[in-house]
Design an enzyme around this catalytic site. Sequence first.
Site, PDB file in Angstrom:
ATOM      1  N   ASP A  13     -14.251 -24.773   1.193  1.00  0.00           N
ATOM      2  CA  ASP A  13     -14.069 -23.402   1.663  1.00  0.00           C
ATOM      3  C   ASP A  13     -14.914 -23.293   2.931  1.00  0.00           C
ATOM      4  O   ASP A  13     -16.146 -23.243   2.865  1.00  0.00           O
ATOM      5  CB  ASP A  13     -14.555 -22.434   0.566  1.00  0.00           C
ATOM      6  CG  ASP A  13     -14.705 -21.001   1.067  1.00  0.00           C
ATOM      7  OD1 ASP A  13     -14.251 -20.710   2.187  1.00  0.00           O
ATOM      8  OD2 ASP A  13     -15.275 -20.183   0.319  1.00  0.00           O
ATOM      9  N   ASP A 205      -9.945 -10.427  -0.953  1.00  0.00           N
ATOM     10  CA  ASP A 205     -10.915 -11.422  -0.480  1.00  0.00           C
ATOM     11  C   ASP A 205     -11.605 -10.914   0.788  1.00  0.00           C
ATOM     12  O   ASP A 205     -11.045 -10.959   1.883  1.00  0.00           O
ATOM     13  CB  ASP A 205     -10.145 -12.737  -0.223  1.00  0.00           C
ATOM     14  CG  ASP A 205     -11.051 -13.860   0.274  1.00  0.00           C
ATOM     15  OD1 ASP A 205     -12.250 -13.630   0.484  1.00  0.00           O
ATOM     16  OD2 ASP A 205     -10.534 -14.986   0.461  1.00  0.00           O
TER      17      ASP A 205
END
Length: 625
Positions: A13, A205
């Site tokens: 990520d 998110d």
Amino acid sequence: MSTRDRVPAIGIDLGTTYSCVAVWQHNRIEIIANDQGNRITPSYVAFNDTERLVGDAAKNQAAFNPANTIFDVKRLIGRRASDEIVQEDMKLWPFKVVAGSGDKPKIVVKYKNEDKEFAAEEISSMVLGKLKGVAETFLGSKVEKAVITVPAYFNDSQRQSTKDAAIVAGLEVLRMINEPTAAAIAYALDKRAGVDGKMSVLVFDLGGGTFDVSILTIDDAGIIEVKGTGGDTHLGGEDFDNRMVNYYVSEIKRKHKVDISSNLKALGRLRVHCEKAKRTISTAIQTTIDIDCLFNGIDFSAKFTRAKFEEVNMELFNKCVDTVETCLRDVNMSKGSIDEVVLVGGSTRIPKIQELLQEFFDGEKLCQQINPDEAVAYGAGVLAAKLSGMGDKAVQALELIDVTPLSLGVGCDKDLMVVLIPRNSPIPTKKEDNFYTIRDNQSAMALWVYQGERSKSTENYLLSKFSLNGIPLAPRGVVRATVCFEIDANGILHVSAREITSGRSNAIKITNNGSLTKAEIEKMVEDAERYKFEDEVHLKKVMAHKALTDFVYKSKAKIKDYKFRMKLRKSGLSVKDLEDIDEQIEEAIQWLDEHPTAEIDDLEEKEEELNEICRLTKLKLTLKD
Ligand code: AMP
């Protein structure tokens, strides 16, 4: 090859403010802690007179070296220097960004006393390289393959540049996957036994620099289907920090009649304190910021209340909820049909955000079971396992159907955007359309590829221009070219065009002004290897310097010991001999102080001199003690 022999692929990520790496091991996902023991690593790179620092080490010295500490590159990657957003960000960044060739932004730093320019891809590659190294240390083997996440709302240029960064870091990208989709994988795996039939999930998110909303269905067979996505690639925790920084800058102006907005060091320190205070007020109602000597020798002290934080950021918070509403509308779903809202990203810890979402969904749908900082890397790690043939049955059963976030088309006569692939189309996908000449005897056809939702093409993002040359001369509207758009599983666009009568064709990889050429990538790979080598040499020097320093101080302590001195005297050394030894040790200490970056050879020479003293004094100390 058995599963045991395979080199694991990792999931990364790559965040605006923090990054995280995961790997499938012993039948589960492991979030790998870095050398500092932290499971998330700041996406920071810093340069100084002697070394390059990445991650925690870079972030920890940011306040003292603001101009050479780079963060936020995810806000820069794949954008042009003249981009309005880049221009706005540049006013707040303590480091310098200039327009390079082709309007490509370049970050200027001082490294080893020289001015150096880096592309955003290079800085990102350093962060990726760090995470690769963290994984390699943990696994005890080389890592070459990775799944890397990008915000769902990233356009083609931003995706392509992220992929370039991975190549520079020496990573083969198995797949680029949207962050909310990765979080959905983590959620789906967590729920594996609990999904009854099909459930609809909204992933919210909100990270440090980007905001994504995705609506997906998850079924009990492991199929995750993204229905639609929305967001803002430039909205997140950093914007909330910036608003507080701006608030205090104007307060300081009002109270002290000084403008600190051009004082990079003061701004940098203020930002660090604002970010910390912001985290505190996610659980407390208020806190204080105290910064010694912030400017002109004046100490700064101020209250940081949750109420003020919410007031200055309310517009941005509302924007997030509006995006949720738009996304639901886009996929023709009502908020009542969402079974659960999954919160991902550090900024979803902000109570007001949770409150607004709770209010919007009229109840208790917020799922906070999955770790908001790690869910994206977790999902990427799972997909990496699946794609490299590892993982258990549930992992292998996972199927992903993702969508393209923005429409793709060609700019036509009268500035009209002709869409070939509408947004939220499932990927991979391939679409063709025909385009005709617009003038008599036209010998070339220029094709401008755009991405965006505006009907005027020039108001969208220009991805690339290319032309079909040498087409047969004919009256307007007679010659036809077939344009083909293909989006691969990574969300990256490939374009080709074919003129029908002559069969002339042209296939292009989308390269906009921001993307790197093959030669540029090769040069960056070379540079990256050189920087890595320099870092290793530097580390060796630092370790050798430290070992010698420890040794000298130990020797000094031993030789100062009265009983030991008496022993030496008895063994035949005179008072003068002892004084000479004291002097040599003091000299060695001074030399080490004055040469913090001494070369290995010089350190070895010094060590030999000291060994000589040891021999003289029969000091049974060695460097290994
Ligand atoms: P991510 O990109 O998901 O790692 O999110 C990082 C962002 O989350 C940064 O802007 C952090 O300041 C923010 N953040 C982390 N923890 C908190 C918290 N407790 N309250 C508010 N914001 C937070």
